[in-house]
Enzyme design. Structure first.
Site, PDB file in Angstrom:
ATOM      1  N   GLU A 150      23.775  -8.386  12.008  1.00  0.00           N
ATOM      2  CA  GLU A 150      23.875  -9.784  11.585  1.00  0.00           C
ATOM      3  C   GLU A 150      25.242 -10.167  11.030  1.00  0.00           C
ATOM      4  OE1 GLU A 150      20.667 -10.607   8.914  1.00  0.00           O
ATOM      5  OE2 GLU A 150      19.134 -10.396  10.462  1.00  0.00           O
TER       6      GLU A 150
ATOM      7  N   GLU B 125      15.205  -8.196  15.859  1.00  0.00           N
ATOM      8  CA  GLU B 125      14.600  -8.218  14.531  1.00  0.00           C
ATOM      9  C   GLU B 125      13.776  -9.486  14.462  1.00  0.00           C
ATOM     10  OE1 GLU B 125      16.974  -7.194  11.082  1.00  0.00           O
ATOM     11  OE2 GLU B 125      15.828  -8.594   9.856  1.00  0.00           O
TER      12      GLU B 125
END
Length: 673
Positions: A166, A242
């Site tokens: 991320e 995710e």
């Protein structure tokens, strides 16, 4: 009455125009989400692992994704790196390799995936750049060393590696990593990028060499109502790498049950990985119980039973495998008339019940696992068939993120029609996460298929159905399973007091039972002060890491116990190393949060100064003056904490008062807090 769909939904099992299914998985890490699991008693720990990984039993996951520890806070704690420094390499740290091995023990075919959230500071080079990309070869070698540990020490060949969770990807690094992996014998290990948003697709579209290095587009919490045309044009599998971050309850199951089907139906995403795999971290830390299965009582052995998200997962994982193929849209995969989704899967291979309906293997995707892409072509009847149907209301459909548009769902009677009927009986499994009395993974026998190939399901709001030729599914349980007559562990949520820990008897480099590092990494090592063996807990991170969230704004801290503890005494025996700066301190705290921004902290320095404060000092020793309750110099001077000597620090908090001692000398008594 339940409204019927206007016309039967056609199922053409030889239409192999869908993409190859890559599986459902769980994510351990991001960070320290499994930290308490290794501390469970062996029996209950084995049960938890069976419920997660054992085929045809529980969640029966197809994929396990783990954090590559990077010595920095990454959500619920810090996971130790295998290389704190460039000349340091230790494959005994942490628990993710152990978890990978346990998963493989139960399912040798499970796919494995490693991803860094943070990196040790040295990866940024001698200039401490703070980026893992300034020295691509350093970072690539660091990742290869992790892969070698998995393979050579734990016998786990890792299938996928990510770039940086991320945060960012980098073309030069991705190319260097691919080259380094190939040269080190990891040509089979595929790269996923960027474990974040879809901007990675724009980057790869502009750089063919970059795109060639990446095998899978990994998106986090992708919206089903976004445009992924640039990603699809890359001709790569797209994953929700995710997903969820939702509670371990019925709503979490409803969210997860929806996305594992809608992601493919609406956007052809071929894998979903749930954060997090097992919620096994301290109450009071971030995202508590945002998990597939919750296990937070290693002291009692108790864990949550019959968890809804486990059984939502089982609806797919117990009836499919990576390498199966989705049937094409309109041929067994699509949207229901009154809200909801359905998807069909067929296994590689064929049986004697070959049909005449022509299908085409027109899928243009590049399979994430080329060895498993065994589409059977037109005019064949795959050996196994599975249909998954899910209908969740707008009120229960949302995951933690992203937001959802308004939509309506209604009960409906759905008729499906096979062009060629499977020769095997069709097993029916049912859940309803929204019913007044919820149903979790109930076997409803077999469904009758009429002479014209039709069968009907009453798909009520909140329901999840699986209809499959696979007959091996079970709702695994350990109820009454103990032949020795022992009773199941009792629910004992409170951490046991009084509690003491000497750190003796542990392997070197290991973590202490029940402790949860938050900033820094604390490991058990031999004391350097004593002539007789003495095991101690030591903070091992030598420089500020390349962090993910908080890079270390406060000093290192490790926690034990519960945030709920108010009236307690905590005592620690400690030694400061030679050269410990006079303006730095050693601290003990009660009532602390995980980043010790609040709570009551008592700190002493080698020069005899002490500070009682709300929260601890910043890295480097500075305090917010508004948080200082009391400060001073410990008297008499002879009780100062001289480096390389053992001392004892004690803090008692009772009601609105605190008392602190260094050795036997009170620094303060009954101070108002």
């Amino acid at each position: 009455p339940i409204s019927p769909n206007s016309s039967p939904i056609s199922i053409s099992r030889s239409d192999l125009s869908g993409r190859v299914f890559d599986g459902l998985g769980g994510l351990s890490g991001g960070g320290a989400t499994s930290v308490l699991l290794p501390d469970y008693p062996a029996r209950e720990r084995g049960e938890i692992l069976d419920l997660l990984f054992k085929p045809s039993f529980g969640a029966s996951l197809h994929m396990l994704k783990v954090e590559i520890g990077g010595d920095s806070q990454s959500t619920d704690g810090t996971e130790s790196s295998h290389m704190h420094a460039p000349d340091d390499l230790d494959y005994t740290r942490g628990y993710e390799w152990w978890l990978l091995k346990e998963a493989k023990k139960r399912n040798p075919g499970i796919k494995t995936y490693g991803l860094p959230w943070a990196f040790p500071g040295w990866v940024g080079g001698p200039e401490q750049s703070g980026s893992p990309f300034t020295h691509p070869n350093l970072t690539s070698t660091y990742i290869v060393k992790w892969l070698e540990g998995a393979r050579d020490v734990y016998d786990v060949d890792v299938d996928y590696i990510g770039i940086w969770n991320e945060r960012a990807s980098d073309a030069a690094y991705a190319k260097a990593l691919r080259k380094t992996l190939d040269g080190a014998g990891f040509r089979h290990t595929r790269l996923v990028a960027k474990d974040g948003d879809k901007s990675i697709c724009d980057d790869m579209a502009k750089d063919a060499e970059y795109a060639a290095a990446i095998d899978v587009v990994g998106l986090h919490y992708p919206s089903d109502f976004d445009d992924y045309s640039v990603c699809h044009a890359l001709n790569k599998p797209i994953w929700a790498s995710e997903e969820s971050s939702s509670y371990d309850d019925l709503n979490g199951a409803a969210c997860w049950g929806r996305v594992v089907t809608s992601h493919y139906v609406l956007n052809q995403m071929t894998a979903s990985i749930m954060w997090n795999l097992v919620g096994s971290y301290m109450h009071g830390t971030n995202w508590y119980a945002s998990s597939l299965l919750t296990a937070v009582q290693p002291w009692s052995g108790y864990y949550e039973k019959d968890m809804p998200v486990v059984w939502a997962t089982a609806h797919v994982t117990q009836f499919t495998q990576p390498g199966w193929r989705y049937l094409g849209t309109g041929a067994g995969t699509g949207e229901l008339e009154h809200g909801g989704y359905y998807a069909s899967f067929v296994s590689p291979g064929s049986d004697s019940d070959a049909g005449s309906d022509a299908g085409s293997d027109a899928s243009s995707d590049v399979d994430a696992d080329a060895d498993s892409d065994q589409g059977t072509g037109a005019g064949t009847d795959p050996a196994e068939y599975t249909l998954n149907v899910v209908k969740i209301s707008r009120d229960h459909a949302p995951c933690t993120r992203p937001g959802l548009p308004d939509f309506d769902t209604a009960d409906e009677s759905v008729t499906f029609q096979f062009k060629t009927v499977p020769t095997k009986p069709l097993q029916v499994w049912y859940s309803n996460f929204e019913a007044e009395t919820p149903v979790l993974f109930e076997h409803q026998g077999t469904v009758d298929v009429a002479a014209d190939g039709t069968f009907t399901l009453n798909v009520t709001v909140g329901s999840m159905y699986t209809v499959s030729t696979v007959a091996t599914a079970t709702k695994g349980s350990f109820a009454g399973a103990y032949s020795d007559g022992s009773a199941p562990a009792k629910n004992t949520p409170a951490f046991p007091l009084p509690y003491a820990e000497s750190f003796e008897g542990y392997p070197l480099s290991s973590e202490a039972k029940y402790w949860a590092d938050q900033i820094g990494a604390f490991e058990i090592h031999n004391s350097t002060l004593d002539t007789v063996p003495n095991m101690v807990l030591r903070q091992m991170v030598p420089e500020k890491p390349i962090g993910w969230s908080d890079h270390g704004s406060n000093g290192p801290v490790t926690l034990i116990g519960m945030r709920e503890f108010q009236d307690v005494t905590a005592t620690v025996r400690f030694a400061l190393p030679f050269g410990f700066p006079a303006n730095r301190s050693v601290c003990i705290g009660n009532r602390l949060d995980q980043m010790w921004n609040d709570g009551i902290a008592f700190c002493v320095s080698p020069n005899g100064n002490y500070v009682l404060s709300v929260g601890g000092p910043k890295l480097g020793g500075a305090y917010d003056p508004a948080n200082v309750i009391q400060k001073g110099v410990i008297s008499p001077k002879g009780n100062f904490p001289t480096p390389n000597e053992w001392h004892t620090l004690e803090l008692t908090t009772v009601g609105k008062q605190a008392t602190g001692l260094l050795d036997d000398t009170p620094a303060f008594s009954n101070v108002a807090i």
